[in-house]
Design an enzyme around this catalytic site. Structure first.
Site, PDB file in Angstrom:
ATOM      1  N   GLU A 148      -3.345  37.509 -29.305  1.00 10.42           N
ATOM      2  CA  GLU A 148      -2.464  37.495 -28.061  1.00 10.42           C
ATOM      3  C   GLU A 148      -3.396  37.314 -26.664  1.00 10.42           C
ATOM      4  O   GLU A 148      -3.549  38.869 -26.729  1.00 10.42           O
ATOM      5  CB  GLU A 148      -1.572  37.307 -27.746  1.00 10.42           C
ATOM      6  CG  GLU A 148      -0.329  36.352 -28.275  1.00 10.42           C
ATOM      7  CD  GLU A 148       1.479  37.812 -28.736  1.00 10.42           C
ATOM      8  OE1 GLU A 148       2.153  36.690 -29.368  1.00 10.42           O
ATOM      9  OE2 GLU A 148       1.496  37.814 -27.576  1.00 10.42           O
ATOM     10  N   CYS A 158      -4.056  42.343 -20.394  1.00  9.50           N
ATOM     11  CA  CYS A 158      -4.295  42.860 -21.263  1.00  9.50           C
ATOM     12  C   CYS A 158      -4.658  42.347 -22.589  1.00  9.50           C
ATOM     13  O   CYS A 158      -4.427  41.190 -23.201  1.00  9.50           O
ATOM     14  CB  CYS A 158      -2.565  43.127 -21.824  1.00  9.50           C
ATOM     15  SG  CYS A 158      -2.105  44.022 -23.818  1.00  9.50           S
ATOM     16  N   CYS A 196      -1.122  44.258 -36.930  1.00  9.36           N
ATOM     17  CA  CYS A 196      -1.376  45.749 -36.880  1.00  9.36           C
ATOM     18  C   CYS A 196      -1.324  46.098 -38.077  1.00  9.36           C
ATOM     19  O   CYS A 196       0.340  46.575 -38.747  1.00  9.36           O
ATOM     20  CB  CYS A 196      -0.632  46.054 -36.070  1.00  9.36           C
ATOM     21  SG  CYS A 196      -0.582  47.912 -35.486  1.00  9.36           S
ATOM     22  N   CYS A 223       5.509  50.056 -35.817  1.00 11.28           N
ATOM     23  CA  CYS A 223       6.602  50.857 -34.465  1.00 11.28           C
ATOM     24  C   CYS A 223       7.747  50.436 -34.557  1.00 11.28           C
ATOM     25  O   CYS A 223       7.564  49.067 -34.381  1.00 11.28           O
ATOM     26  CB  CYS A 223       5.454  50.838 -32.792  1.00 11.28           C
ATOM     27  SG  CYS A 223       4.323  51.906 -33.337  1.00 11.28           S
ATOM     28  N   CYS A 242       8.691  47.355 -31.968  1.00 15.97           N
ATOM     29  CA  CYS A 242       7.427  46.158 -31.511  1.00 15.97           C
ATOM     30  C   CYS A 242       7.048  45.051 -32.626  1.00 15.97           C
ATOM     31  O   CYS A 242       7.324  44.920 -33.908  1.00 15.97           O
ATOM     32  CB  CYS A 242       6.100  46.930 -31.679  1.00 15.97           C
ATOM     33  SG  CYS A 242       4.854  46.333 -31.557  1.00 15.97           S
ATOM     34  N   GLU A 247      -3.868  48.381 -32.593  1.00 12.55           N
ATOM     35  CA  GLU A 247      -4.370  49.395 -32.905  1.00 12.55           C
ATOM     36  C   GLU A 247      -5.613  50.052 -32.390  1.00 12.55           C
ATOM     37  O   GLU A 247      -6.516  49.598 -33.283  1.00 12.55           O
ATOM     38  CB  GLU A 247      -3.975  50.646 -33.725  1.00 12.55           C
ATOM     39  CG  GLU A 247      -4.556  51.930 -34.031  1.00 12.55           C
ATOM     40  CD  GLU A 247      -3.609  52.820 -32.655  1.00 12.55           C
ATOM     41  OE1 GLU A 247      -3.209  52.976 -32.023  1.00 12.55           O
ATOM     42  OE2 GLU A 247      -4.878  53.157 -32.028  1.00 12.55           O
ATOM     43  N   SER A 279      -5.380  51.858 -25.076  1.00 15.56           N
ATOM     44  CA  SER A 279      -3.712  52.419 -25.816  1.00 15.56           C
ATOM     45  C   SER A 279      -3.739  53.198 -26.539  1.00 15.56           C
ATOM     46  O   SER A 279      -4.035  52.521 -28.319  1.00 15.56           O
ATOM     47  CB  SER A 279      -3.018  51.899 -24.849  1.00 15.56           C
ATOM     48  OG  SER A 279      -1.197  52.223 -25.397  1.00 15.56           O
ATOM     49  N   CYS A 302       4.359  41.261 -26.565  1.00 14.74           N
ATOM     50  CA  CYS A 302       3.247  41.565 -27.810  1.00 14.74           C
ATOM     51  C   CYS A 302       3.817  40.667 -28.823  1.00 14.74           C
ATOM     52  O   CYS A 302       5.014  41.189 -29.056  1.00 14.74           O
ATOM     53  CB  CYS A 302       3.044  42.280 -27.775  1.00 14.74           C
ATOM     54  SG  CYS A 302       1.162  42.571 -29.052  1.00 14.74           S
TER      55      CYS A 302
HETATM   56  S1  SF4 Z   1       3.493  49.099 -30.930  1.00 14.76           S
HETATM   57 FE1  SF4 Z   1       1.274  49.254 -31.166  1.00 14.76          FE
HETATM   58  S2  SF4 Z   1       0.429  50.488 -33.094  1.00 14.76           S
HETATM   59 FE2  SF4 Z   1       2.754  49.995 -33.129  1.00 14.76          FE
HETATM   60  S3  SF4 Z   1       2.728  48.362 -34.037  1.00 14.76           S
HETATM   61 FE3  SF4 Z   1       3.311  47.412 -32.031  1.00 14.76          FE
HETATM   62  S4  SF4 Z   1       0.872  46.798 -32.399  1.00 14.76           S
HETATM   63 FE4  SF4 Z   1       0.757  48.444 -33.552  1.00 14.76          FE
END
Ligand code: SF4
Length: 410
Positions: free
Chosen positions: A132, A145, A152, A156, A159, A208, A239, A383
């Site tokens: 995305e 962005c 990933c 997190c 997320c 990441e 980031s 996201c």
């Molecule tokens: S916040 Fe970023 S690093 Fe953490 S799981 Fe989501 S995409 Fe991955």
């Protein structure tokens, strides 16, 4: 590293890999027609590609310079548009090379002007390779962005992308391609330094970025090149969730602004919501921030902090954040992000009063702590949400939407 996104996961997941960066498969999917996509190559790689195709060295040097200018300054996708290259050479180039763009699966525009695209990586027709990008217009800037990975490896807990498995790293071409596509959509060719909508880039999409270091670095070098997209390093922010061993290299080799997804100030809480903390703890992370080259009061490090009700939003958390920033003498700014909960998310968002009080405590200590306004709430702009939403849609529905979009374009 997407800051402020959500997850439906309820269990803590192990962090994969024992070395840094976590090894993940590179894309390297060749085009079916055998042609080489020139987008994302460095200037030297572009010249080498022409040489490898059999062009004379002297000519390759000149042509590489011209083609670079056409691709990144004029937005050309067709060699026939390159008027300073002999017409007779256009077919030769077109047979061997292509100036590509990511395939758009879905594009949405929010009532607040936020735009979101679901893009398809090479080799994935089932949506597994989708990623995305989001464009967020503001009064004084327009921020793109950009994603660095499909999925990933980190988990997190707030997320949504973290619930997806990592499919692969995006190539430099796919990372640069996102910027090119946004420029196309915004009608921003030829590239000009003043008055453009796309003024800033944040590497905060899926993934990441420091686990895909080489491709992110190479892509950003193309994006920063003065004869082309020409976004200065001061307008680009990378980031990270805290991949400490790669932070100094990011500063030295890329040199863009740094943002850190902090989200908690105690080991216990950060271990839970940003599990990479179990590998690189808060103190180690903040020391790496203090050592980050180029950070000063004019280029402050941004700490992203998603506000989770009764989890990380107490007054004492705010005070501890101030203490830590002072202890490490960090030129810092704190970005407070009200959590945008969705069904199944294991957290609630803090109340507006709580967010305000948290912000005040930091602000009273002389540290900027704006509250980020949620954007694009009417379009799955957090996201990973668009990808999931698209996967839930039937193929027929996607086809119908594509047809409608084409009809709307006339
Ligand atoms: S916040 Fe970023 S690093 Fe953490 S799981 Fe989501 S995409 Fe991955």
């Amino acid at each position: 590293m997407c800051a402020g996104m959500q997850t439906a996961s309820t269990a803590l997941m192990p962090i994969p890999g024992h070395i840094d960066p976590v090894p993940v498969p590179r894309a390297g999917v060749a085009r079916e027609d055998g042609r080489v996509d020139l987008v994302g190559l460095s200037r030297d790689e572009l010249r080498e590609a022409l040489l490898a195709a059999g062009m004379e060295p002297k000519q390759a040097k000149l042509r590489a310079k011209q083609i670079w200018h056409w691709i990144y300054n004029r937005g050309a996708t067709d060699f026939a548009a390159m008027t300073d290259i002999a017409k007779a050479q256009h077919p030769w180039l077109a047979e061997r090379f292509v100036i590509g763009r990511p395939e758009v699966v879905e594009a949405q525009v929010s009532t607040d002007g936020t735009r979101k695209w679901l893009l398809r990586g090479a080799g994935g027709t089932d949506g597994s390779q989708d990623y995305e990008m989001v464009f967020i217009p503001d009064a004084d800037r327009g921020t793109l962005c950009v994603s660095s990975q499909v999925g990933c490896t980190l988990n997190c807990r707030f997320c949504h992308t973290g619930t997806m498995r990592l499919v692969r790293n995006l190539t430099a071409q796919e990372i640069v391609g996102q910027v090119m596509l946004a420029r196309d959509a915004l009608g921003e060719w030829p590239s000009q330094p003043e008055g453009r909508m796309l003024t800033n880039i944040v590497m905060m999409g899926m993934g990441e970025p420091l686990y895909n270091f080489d491709n992110v670095r190479d892509a950003l070098k193309v994006v920063m090149d003065g004869d082309g997209l020409a976004l200065s390093k001061r307008r680009i922010t990378l980031s990270t969730s805290g991949v400490v061993p790669m932070m100094a290299r990011a500063g030295a080799e890329i040199g863009v602004n740094l943002a850190v997804s902090l989200h908690a100030v105690t080991k216990e809480i950060r271990d839970e919501i940003v599990p990479i903390n179990r590998k690189y703890g808060i103190e180690e992370l903040l020391q790496a921030c203090a050592d980050y080259p180029g950070a000063n009061n004019a280029r402050r490090i941004t700490f992203e902090y998603v506000m989770l009700k009764d989890k990380n939003d107490r007054d004492e958390d705010a005070r501890e954040l101030v203490r830590l920033i002072r202890k490490y003498r960090l030129p810092a700014k704190v970005n407070l992000i009200p959590f945008n909960p969705w069904p199944g998310a294991p957290y609630d968002t803090s109340t507006p009063e709580r967010v305000r009080r948290f912000s005040e405590i930091i602000f009273e200590a002389g540290i900027s702590a704006p509250v980020r306004t949620p954007r694009g709430r009417d379009i799955d702009a957090a996201c990973g949400q668009l990808k999931t939403a698209a996967e839930k849609k039937s193929r027929a529905e996607l086809d119908r939407l594509a047809e409608e979009k084409l009809a709307a374009l006339g």
